[in-house]
Design a protein around this motif. Structure first.
Motif, PDB file in Angstrom:
ATOM      1  N   ILE A 144       0.845  -1.198   0.000  1.00 38.08           N
ATOM      2  CA  ILE A 144       0.000   0.000   0.000  1.00 38.08           C
ATOM      3  C   ILE A 144       0.877   1.244   0.000  1.00 38.08           C
ATOM      4  O   ILE A 144       0.599   2.216  -0.711  1.00 38.08           O
ATOM      5  CB  ILE A 144      -0.984  -0.014   1.189  1.00 38.08           C
ATOM      6  N   GLY A 145       1.965   1.219   0.768  1.00 35.40           N
ATOM      7  CA  GLY A 145       2.904   2.336   0.757  1.00 35.40           C
ATOM      8  C   GLY A 145       3.483   2.582  -0.623  1.00 35.40           C
ATOM      9  O   GLY A 145       3.568   3.725  -1.089  1.00 35.40           O
ATOM     10  N   MET A 146       3.846   1.496  -1.304  1.00 31.11           N
ATOM     11  CA  MET A 146       4.390   1.626  -2.662  1.00 31.11           C
ATOM     12  C   MET A 146       3.317   2.121  -3.633  1.00 31.11           C
ATOM     13  O   MET A 146       3.595   2.943  -4.500  1.00 31.11           O
ATOM     14  CB  MET A 146       4.968   0.287  -3.137  1.00 31.11           C
ATOM     15  N   ALA A 147       2.086   1.626  -3.483  1.00 27.69           N
ATOM     16  CA  ALA A 147       0.999   2.059  -4.374  1.00 27.69           C
ATOM     17  C   ALA A 147       0.750   3.554  -4.237  1.00 27.69           C
ATOM     18  O   ALA A 147       0.537   4.255  -5.238  1.00 27.69           O
ATOM     19  CB  ALA A 147      -0.277   1.271  -4.067  1.00 27.69           C
ATOM     20  N   LEU A 148       0.802   4.065  -3.011  1.00 32.06           N
ATOM     21  CA  LEU A 148       0.606   5.492  -2.778  1.00 32.06           C
ATOM     22  C   LEU A 148       1.714   6.299  -3.442  1.00 32.06           C
ATOM     23  O   LEU A 148       1.451   7.294  -4.136  1.00 32.06           O
ATOM     24  CB  LEU A 148       0.548   5.766  -1.269  1.00 32.06           C
ATOM     25  N   LEU A 149       2.968   5.864  -3.265  1.00 34.11           N
ATOM     26  CA  LEU A 149       4.099   6.575  -3.867  1.00 34.11           C
ATOM     27  C   LEU A 149       4.169   6.383  -5.381  1.00 34.11           C
ATOM     28  O   LEU A 149       4.766   7.201  -6.083  1.00 34.11           O
ATOM     29  CB  LEU A 149       5.411   6.135  -3.208  1.00 34.11           C
ATOM     30  N   ASN A 150       3.564   5.307  -5.893  1.00 30.56           N
ATOM     31  CA  ASN A 150       3.505   5.121  -7.344  1.00 30.56           C
ATOM     32  C   ASN A 150       2.479   6.045  -7.981  1.00 30.56           C
ATOM     33  O   ASN A 150       2.679   6.527  -9.086  1.00 30.56           O
ATOM     34  CB  ASN A 150       3.167   3.665  -7.705  1.00 30.56           C
ATOM     35  N   LYS A 151       1.396   6.284  -7.282  1.00 29.13           N
ATOM     36  CA  LYS A 151       0.314   7.090  -7.859  1.00 29.13           C
ATOM     37  C   LYS A 151       0.581   8.591  -7.762  1.00 29.13           C
ATOM     38  O   LYS A 151       0.224   9.346  -8.659  1.00 29.13           O
ATOM     39  CB  LYS A 151      -1.011   6.764  -7.181  1.00 29.13           C
ATOM     40  N   PHE A 152       1.191   9.020  -6.655  1.00 30.00           N
ATOM     41  CA  PHE A 152       1.409  10.450  -6.429  1.00 30.00           C
ATOM     42  C   PHE A 152       2.862  10.735  -6.083  1.00 30.00           C
ATOM     43  O   PHE A 152       3.539   9.909  -5.481  1.00 30.00           O
ATOM     44  CB  PHE A 152       0.533  10.948  -5.267  1.00 30.00           C
ATOM     45  N   SER A 153       3.304  11.938  -6.419  1.00 33.93           N
ATOM     46  CA  SER A 153       4.631  12.375  -5.977  1.00 33.93           C
ATOM     47  C   SER A 153       4.559  12.636  -4.469  1.00 33.93           C
ATOM     48  O   SER A 153       3.473  12.813  -3.907  1.00 33.93           O
ATOM     49  CB  SER A 153       5.051  13.657  -6.702  1.00 33.93           C
ATOM     50  N   LEU A 154       5.703  12.691  -3.836  1.00 35.11           N
ATOM     51  CA  LEU A 154       5.735  12.956  -2.404  1.00 35.11           C
ATOM     52  C   LEU A 154       5.094  14.307  -2.082  1.00 35.11           C
ATOM     53  O   LEU A 154       4.335  14.433  -1.122  1.00 35.11           O
ATOM     54  CB  LEU A 154       7.178  12.894  -1.879  1.00 35.11           C
ATOM     55  N   ASN A 155       5.359  15.321  -2.906  1.00 39.10           N
ATOM     56  CA  ASN A 155       4.746  16.640  -2.688  1.00 39.10           C
ATOM     57  C   ASN A 155       3.229  16.589  -2.798  1.00 39.10           C
ATOM     58  O   ASN A 155       2.525  17.254  -2.035  1.00 39.10           O
ATOM     59  CB  ASN A 155       5.312  17.669  -3.667  1.00 39.10           C
ATOM     60  N   GLN A 156       2.699  15.798  -3.740  1.00 36.55           N
ATOM     61  CA  GLN A 156       1.256  15.664  -3.877  1.00 36.55           C
ATOM     62  C   GLN A 156       0.651  14.978  -2.649  1.00 36.55           C
ATOM     63  O   GLN A 156      -0.419  15.367  -2.182  1.00 36.55           O
ATOM     64  CB  GLN A 156       0.908  14.858  -5.133  1.00 36.55           C
ATOM     65  N   ILE A 157       1.337  13.972  -2.134  1.00 38.66           N
ATOM     66  CA  ILE A 157       0.844  13.272  -0.944  1.00 38.66           C
ATOM     67  C   ILE A 157       0.826  14.218   0.247  1.00 38.66           C
ATOM     68  O   ILE A 157      -0.153  14.293   0.991  1.00 38.66           O
ATOM     69  CB  ILE A 157       1.715  12.030  -0.632  1.00 38.66           C
ATOM     70  N   ILE A 158       1.905  14.954   0.428  1.00 39.80           N
ATOM     71  CA  ILE A 158       1.985  15.911   1.541  1.00 39.80           C
ATOM     72  C   ILE A 158       0.883  16.954   1.423  1.00 39.80           C
ATOM     73  O   ILE A 158       0.209  17.273   2.398  1.00 39.80           O
ATOM     74  CB  ILE A 158       3.388  16.558   1.593  1.00 39.80           C
ATOM     75  N   TYR A 159       0.680  17.471   0.225  1.00 39.86           N
ATOM     76  CA  TYR A 159      -0.390  18.448  -0.005  1.00 39.86           C
ATOM     77  C   TYR A 159      -1.750  17.852   0.358  1.00 39.86           C
ATOM     78  O   TYR A 159      -2.567  18.495   1.013  1.00 39.86           O
ATOM     79  CB  TYR A 159      -0.369  18.905  -1.474  1.00 39.86           C
ATOM     80  N   SER A 160      -1.979  16.610  -0.066  1.00 39.21           N
ATOM     81  CA  SER A 160      -3.262  15.948   0.231  1.00 39.21           C
ATOM     82  C   SER A 160      -3.455  15.753   1.724  1.00 39.21           C
ATOM     83  O   SER A 160      -4.567  15.922   2.240  1.00 39.21           O
ATOM     84  CB  SER A 160      -3.329  14.593  -0.483  1.00 39.21           C
TER      85      SER A 160
END
Length: 160
Positions: free
Chosen positions: A92-108
């Protein structure tokens, strides 16, 4: 513990929605699960095949040993942080990082964008809420620290 690796790329492949590379480091071949973006960067020559450097997380389970490789220390440190959340595993961690950049995840996370986070396969509404709840204060704290210094966004907690 293995923290990072520097070596020559021998091979890369994808299977079962997972991306792998094989790195020769002084005569030893290390199989590393990595992000799709790493494979893309290798195929487009943005990353040298002669000398690849990856930040690693080694996960040892009863039936397997897996190395996870990331281009940046921040990606690797975020991966470690998300694994500390109950119910979230490496895939799941890899899927999250595959779908979004780290900046996009932080923003979300900062903006409570549950829709984006829950769009990742394997992440439902409850898990999305848990991710935001558990990481929001860490993300904001690390973002402030990064603005005040030149350090990584995610520094591993050594309070265990």
């Amino acid at each position: 513990m293995i923290n990072w690796i520097k070596g020559e790329l021998v091979s890369s492949w994808q299977t079962n929605n997972k991306s792998y590379i094989l790195v020769n480091c002084q005569g030893l071949g290390y199989e590393i699960q990595t992000l799709e973006s790493v494979i893309f960067d290798i195929n487009t020559n943005k990353i040298s095949k002669k000398e690849i450097i990856l930040w690693l997380k080694h996960i040892k389970k009863e039936d397997s040993d897996t190395l996870f490789g990331f281009i940046s220390k921040d990606q690797r440190d975020f991966f470690i942080q998300i694994l500390n959340i109950k119910g979230i595993g490496s895939q799941i961690g890899m899927a999250l990082l595959n779908k979004f950049s780290l900046n996009q995840i932080i923003y979300s996370i900062i903006n409570n964008d549950k829709k984006s986070i829950s769009s990742v396969q394997g992440i439902g509404q409850k898990m999305t809420e848990r991710i935001i709840l558990e990481l929001k204060s860490k993300v904001i704290t690390k973002k402030i620290e990064k603005e005040n210094s030149d350090k990584s966004i995610f520094l591993e907690d050594n309070t265990e």
